[in-house]
Design a protein around this motif. Structure first.
Motif, PDB file in Angstrom:
ATOM      1  N   HIS A   1      -9.407  -0.317  -4.318  1.00  0.00           N
ATOM      2  CA  HIS A   1      -8.382   0.586  -3.786  1.00  0.00           C
ATOM      3  C   HIS A   1      -8.891   2.008  -3.526  1.00  0.00           C
ATOM      4  O   HIS A   1      -8.587   2.618  -2.510  1.00  0.00           O
ATOM      5  CB  HIS A   1      -7.180   0.639  -4.739  1.00  0.00           C
ATOM      6  CG  HIS A   1      -6.446   1.926  -4.657  1.00  0.00           C
ATOM      7  ND1 HIS A   1      -5.601   2.212  -3.610  1.00  0.00           N
ATOM      8  CD2 HIS A   1      -6.471   3.036  -5.429  1.00  0.00           C
ATOM      9  CE1 HIS A   1      -5.120   3.426  -3.772  1.00  0.00           C
ATOM     10  NE2 HIS A   1      -5.634   3.954  -4.868  1.00  0.00           N
TER      11      HIS A   1
ATOM     12  N   CYS B   1      -4.067  -1.392  -4.671  1.00  0.00           N
ATOM     13  CA  CYS B   1      -3.891  -2.594  -3.880  1.00  0.00           C
ATOM     14  C   CYS B   1      -4.972  -3.634  -4.157  1.00  0.00           C
ATOM     15  O   CYS B   1      -4.804  -4.807  -3.874  1.00  0.00           O
ATOM     16  CB  CYS B   1      -3.886  -2.199  -2.410  1.00  0.00           C
ATOM     17  SG  CYS B   1      -5.285  -1.170  -1.964  1.00  0.00           S
TER      18      CYS B   1
ATOM     19  N   HIS C   1       0.846  -1.181   0.000  1.00  0.00           N
ATOM     20  CA  HIS C   1       0.000   0.000   0.000  1.00  0.00           C
ATOM     21  C   HIS C   1       0.884   1.234   0.000  1.00  0.00           C
ATOM     22  O   HIS C   1       2.095   1.134   0.153  1.00  0.00           O
ATOM     23  CB  HIS C   1      -0.896   0.029   1.247  1.00  0.00           C
ATOM     24  CG  HIS C   1      -1.848  -1.123   1.340  1.00  0.00           C
ATOM     25  ND1 HIS C   1      -3.046  -1.150   0.680  1.00  0.00           N
ATOM     26  CD2 HIS C   1      -1.755  -2.302   1.994  1.00  0.00           C
ATOM     27  CE1 HIS C   1      -3.663  -2.301   0.938  1.00  0.00           C
ATOM     28  NE2 HIS C   1      -2.896  -3.025   1.726  1.00  0.00           N
TER      29      HIS C   1
ATOM     30  N   MET D   1     -10.029   3.314  -0.263  1.00  0.00           N
ATOM     31  CA  MET D   1      -9.138   3.220   0.900  1.00  0.00           C
ATOM     32  C   MET D   1      -8.706   4.615   1.349  1.00  0.00           C
ATOM     33  O   MET D   1      -7.685   5.138   0.911  1.00  0.00           O
ATOM     34  CB  MET D   1      -7.930   2.349   0.532  1.00  0.00           C
ATOM     35  CG  MET D   1      -7.176   1.864   1.741  1.00  0.00           C
ATOM     36  SD  MET D   1      -6.056   0.551   1.271  1.00  0.00           S
ATOM     37  CE  MET D   1      -4.979   0.565   2.688  1.00  0.00           C
TER      38      MET D   1
ATOM     39  N   CYS E   1      -4.763   5.761   0.408  1.00  0.00           N
ATOM     40  CA  CYS E   1      -3.764   4.845  -0.128  1.00  0.00           C
ATOM     41  C   CYS E   1      -3.424   5.317  -1.546  1.00  0.00           C
ATOM     42  O   CYS E   1      -4.251   5.911  -2.229  1.00  0.00           O
ATOM     43  CB  CYS E   1      -4.333   3.441  -0.157  1.00  0.00           C
ATOM     44  SG  CYS E   1      -3.242   2.220  -0.910  1.00  0.00           S
TER      45      CYS E   1
ATOM     46  N   ARG F   1      -1.621   3.188  -3.794  1.00  0.00           N
ATOM     47  CA  ARG F   1      -1.284   2.053  -4.657  1.00  0.00           C
ATOM     48  C   ARG F   1      -2.550   1.279  -4.989  1.00  0.00           C
ATOM     49  O   ARG F   1      -3.425   1.118  -4.135  1.00  0.00           O
ATOM     50  CB  ARG F   1      -0.287   1.123  -3.926  1.00  0.00           C
ATOM     51  CG  ARG F   1       1.026   1.811  -3.602  1.00  0.00           C
ATOM     52  CD  ARG F   1       1.836   2.092  -4.844  1.00  0.00           C
ATOM     53  NE  ARG F   1       2.316   0.861  -5.416  1.00  0.00           N
ATOM     54  CZ  ARG F   1       3.584   0.439  -5.344  1.00  0.00           C
ATOM     55  NH1 ARG F   1       4.490   1.183  -4.754  1.00  0.00           N
ATOM     56  NH2 ARG F   1       3.939  -0.699  -5.875  1.00  0.00           N
TER      57      ARG F   1
HETATM   58 CU   LIG Z   1      -4.654   0.992  -2.114  1.00  0.00          CU
END
Ligand SMILES: [Cu+2]
Ligand code: HEC
Length: 333
Positions: free
Chosen positions: A123, A119, A79, A126, A115, A117
């Protein structure tokens, strides 16, 4: 006698449970609120893919002026973490490793974090918020309402499709070399943001531009829409686009990113509406939209459709730069 013992035992169990649960919770809280030997408060933060809970905690309350050490770990995949308001950017939180950062927010307020990335397919969900509390030294300056609100733009009304569309790709650099003075409303970025590039028609009808070809006038339009953003700022927007938008809208802006299909809420949308993320090369849509309208969309997000909001993550300058970047899918620099 035997019965009595059983009753006593039951009572013991009840007492243990009644006292034990709060004690365990208290110990858990204390562990979360630990302090390092130098007296700095330490907050353990776990980053998990959103299906597994996302950030926990996802809401933090800090005192203004207090230094807090965040210890961030991930049990699953890589992350990232950005807290734009506090200048924090952690590119990678590797599974099994702990990333430690110190923050010292000075100004009370709400600071979104997210976040960075991709993920998981979720995502973009997040996110979290840090609330910084404390006596504000001076009353917080009241921010002016965003431009789209000042202009009273209704984000749910689709602007009419323009009648004239460019045949070749308009080029800002070519527009700049024409030596044509733009009308004041287009020269000034503040007023230009209220206008859609479909203003081509007004420029075309202007007798002063009679000698220009249609392609020239389109080049002029491209220049008017890209001239106000510095190359470095535009480059920043480009990298934010690949971080935050490309997975849904596609690296080429055509709306075919892998994370953009089957978004929750899409099926419930009006069946006559396009189902996927917007195609930024769609001239009919993009030329009809003013920058102020696009600002409103970015600040609000697509409600149930899966388009996240970016007002809490981007500065004003980043928002306008992002909008200029979206223009480059249609206009060459
Ligand atoms: Cu993420
Ligand atoms: C999770 C997927 C997803 C991400 C990430 C995403 N979008 Fe979108 N976006 C959508 C969807 C779906 C729509 C269409 C829904 C709608 O029109 O409200 C949309 C629509 C839009 C629209 C047009 C809205 C309209 O109705 O005209 C703009 C502008 C836009 N996105 C810009 C961006 C930008 C810029 C980013 C990155 C900073 C971004 N989006 C990130 C899914 C996404």
């Amino acid at each position: 006698m035997l019965v009595k013992r059983r009753e006593l035992f039951a009572l013991f169990v009840v007492v243990a449970v009644v006292l034990g649960i709060p004690a365990a919770l208290f110990a858990y809280q204390a562990a979360r609120q630990q302090r390092s030997p130098d007296g700095v408060r330490v907050v353990e933060m776990v980053a998990r893919a959103p299906e597994q809970g996302g950030f926990s905690p996802d809401r933090l309350v800090l005192q203004a002026g207090e230094t807090v050490r965040l210890r961030i770990s991930s049990p699953d995949v890589v992350h990232g973490l950005t807290i734009p308001g506090l200048g924090v950017n952690v590119d990678e939180i590797y599974p099994g490793k702990v990333v430690e950062i110190a923050v010292r927010p000075d100004k009370p307020g709400r600071y979104a974090f997210a976040c960075t990335r991709w993920c998981s397919v979720n995502h973009w969900r997040m996110r979290g918020v840090i609330e910084v509390v404390g006596a504000a030294a001076a009353p917080a300056p009241t921010e002016p309402a965003p431009l789209f609100q000042q202009l009273g733009i209704d984000l749910d009304v689709m602007p009419p499709t323009p009648t004239a569309l460019p045949v070749t790709r308009p080029m800002a650099s070519a527009g700049a070399t024409l030596g044509v003075a733009l009308p004041p409303a287009l020269a000034d970025p503040a007023s230009r943001r209220a206008i859609a590039p479909a203003a081509f028609q007004a420029l075309r009808n202007d007798p002063a531009n009679a000698a220009l070809s249609d392609a020239d006038v389109w080049n002029l339009v491209a220049w008017a829409w890209l001239k106000d953003v510095e190359p470095a700022t535009l480059a920043r927007a480009e990298s934010l686009y690949s971080r935050d938008c490309a997975a849904c809208h596609g690296p080429d802006g055509k709306g075919k990113g892998p994370a953009g299909v089957n978004l929750p809420g899409m099926v419930k949308m009006d069946p006559t509406m396009p189902r996927g993320p917007l195609d930024f090369t769609d001239a009919g849509v993009m030329l009809a939209a003013s920058d102020a309208l696009l600002q409103g969309k970015l600040l609000r997000g697509g409600m149930g459709t899966g388009m996240p909001e970016f007002g809490s993550l981007y500065s004003d300058e980043e928002l306008w730069a992002m909008i200029a970047h979206l223009r480059t899918f249609l206009f060459a620099k």
